[in-house]
Design an enzyme around this catalytic site. Sequence first.
Site, PDB file in Angstrom:
ATOM      1  N   PRO A 127      23.535  15.004  43.765  1.00 10.36           N
ATOM      2  CA  PRO A 127      23.221  15.094  42.935  1.00 10.36           C
ATOM      3  C   PRO A 127      23.727  16.552  41.159  1.00 10.36           C
ATOM      4  CG  PRO A 127      21.723  15.788  43.820  1.00 10.36           C
ATOM      5  CD  PRO A 127      22.793  15.204  44.814  1.00 10.36           C
TER       6      PRO A 127
ATOM      7  N   CYS B 207      17.619  23.631  42.654  1.00 12.19           N
ATOM      8  CA  CYS B 207      18.182  23.759  41.423  1.00 12.19           C
ATOM      9  C   CYS B 207      17.792  25.293  40.967  1.00 12.19           C
ATOM     10  CB  CYS B 207      18.335  22.532  40.632  1.00 12.19           C
ATOM     11  SG  CYS B 207      18.764  22.993  39.273  1.00 12.19           S
TER      12      CYS B 207
ATOM     13  N   GLY C  42      30.694  24.431  47.930  1.00 14.61           N
ATOM     14  CA  GLY C  42      32.191  24.903  47.964  1.00 14.61           C
ATOM     15  C   GLY C  42      32.925  24.094  48.775  1.00 14.61           C
TER      16      GLY C  42
ATOM     17  N   GLY D   3      29.570  18.168  45.948  1.00 18.56           N
ATOM     18  CA  GLY D   3      29.771  18.254  44.462  1.00 18.56           C
ATOM     19  C   GLY D   3      31.255  17.761  43.753  1.00 18.56           C
ATOM     20  N   ARG D   4      31.231  18.951  43.218  1.00 22.14           N
ATOM     21  CA  ARG D   4      32.145  18.993  41.969  1.00 22.14           C
ATOM     22  C   ARG D   4      33.231  18.979  42.233  1.00 22.14           C
ATOM     23  NH1 ARG D   4      31.561  25.581  40.480  1.00 22.14           N
ATOM     24  NH2 ARG D   4      30.898  25.507  42.836  1.00 22.14           N
TER      25      ARG D   4
ATOM     26  N   HIS E 276      22.256  23.473  50.491  1.00 22.11           N
ATOM     27  CA  HIS E 276      23.238  23.918  50.299  1.00 22.11           C
ATOM     28  C   HIS E 276      23.595  25.514  51.257  1.00 22.11           C
ATOM     29  CE1 HIS E 276      25.385  26.003  46.227  1.00 22.11           C
ATOM     30  NE2 HIS E 276      25.933  25.928  46.394  1.00 22.11           N
TER      31      HIS E 276
END
Length: 339
Positions: A25, A108, A221, A242-243, A179
């Site tokens: 997310p 977050c 990562g 994620g990214r 994470h």
Amino acid sequence: MAAQDNPIKQGKADVVRAARLSVAPMMDWTDRHCRYLHRLLSRETLLYTEMVTSPALVRGGALHLLKFNPAEHPVALQLGGSDPAELAQAAKLGAEAGYDEINLNVGCPSDRVQSGTFGAVLMKSPDLVAECVGAMQDAVSVEVTVKCRIGVDDQIPRDILPDFLTKVSAAGCKRFAIHARKAWLQGLSPKENRDIPPLDYDLVRRMKRDFPDLHLSVNGGITSLSQAKAFLADGLDGVMIGRAAYHQPADILCAADAEVFGTGSVSDPVQAVLQMLPYIEAHLSAGGKLAQVTRHMLGLFAGRPGARQWRRILSEGAHKPGAGRGLVEEALAQVQCAA
């Protein structure tokens, strides 16, 4: 979107199986248009919404935030909050909307999240997280999961993470996405919190050895499908990306079904663009803007011939009045000519 225009097979989602690989997310990124594109690239990968706060749903009545296309299944709703009763109500709204999983954000680090006493700051309150999870599970029949950090600020991860998992799993949560970085709630921006604190993958692996009955996914990562497969080979139950999945979606998702789930074949980003065209037309017909969809497609051909032209045409043209399907076809032609 009409059923005949929907290229994605729908059906009851097996979210535990899907959690072998998931797209994290990400605020402002993993909206419904992004998820639809990702589903075209992978039929199996678990997709997550942006974080939606429980106050927005329960007190603000912002039910439009729950809107999604049925083709997105398997898809999970991530909630942010710290009030057990309110989170239970929000979880119920999410389950009624059809989500396959409800996830609680305990990771977050943004100032906005801290001011609401939820997100990563909840790593300091495992008993409250357990209470929240228990209330949410009592309210819904779908699985409730948690996305967390390995610790925050001056906490010692090897000490606090086992305690966190013990208490929250005792409340009924059996699936965690971890994470593998601490979050610094003061002194680092949310962006810096994604890069500066060192990764500790070994701690996540150790948690899997110490908690063999929990389903643990590693996050943070991870930039390639081969890296994800290595974590699965190490014994972790899942990998959350994620990214990299956003900026280079084809590199992560096109081969995911075949290589991670052992089903289907490698998908083609060109075909995904063609399949997006009816979706885009439906969105425009409903009053939407082209850029709302195409901003998530800019990295689709990253590292491939024609990628620069593809990105330039969409970036420069999608915001212009009257921009529509033709612009996407023009950009795609540049990729096809360069291939």
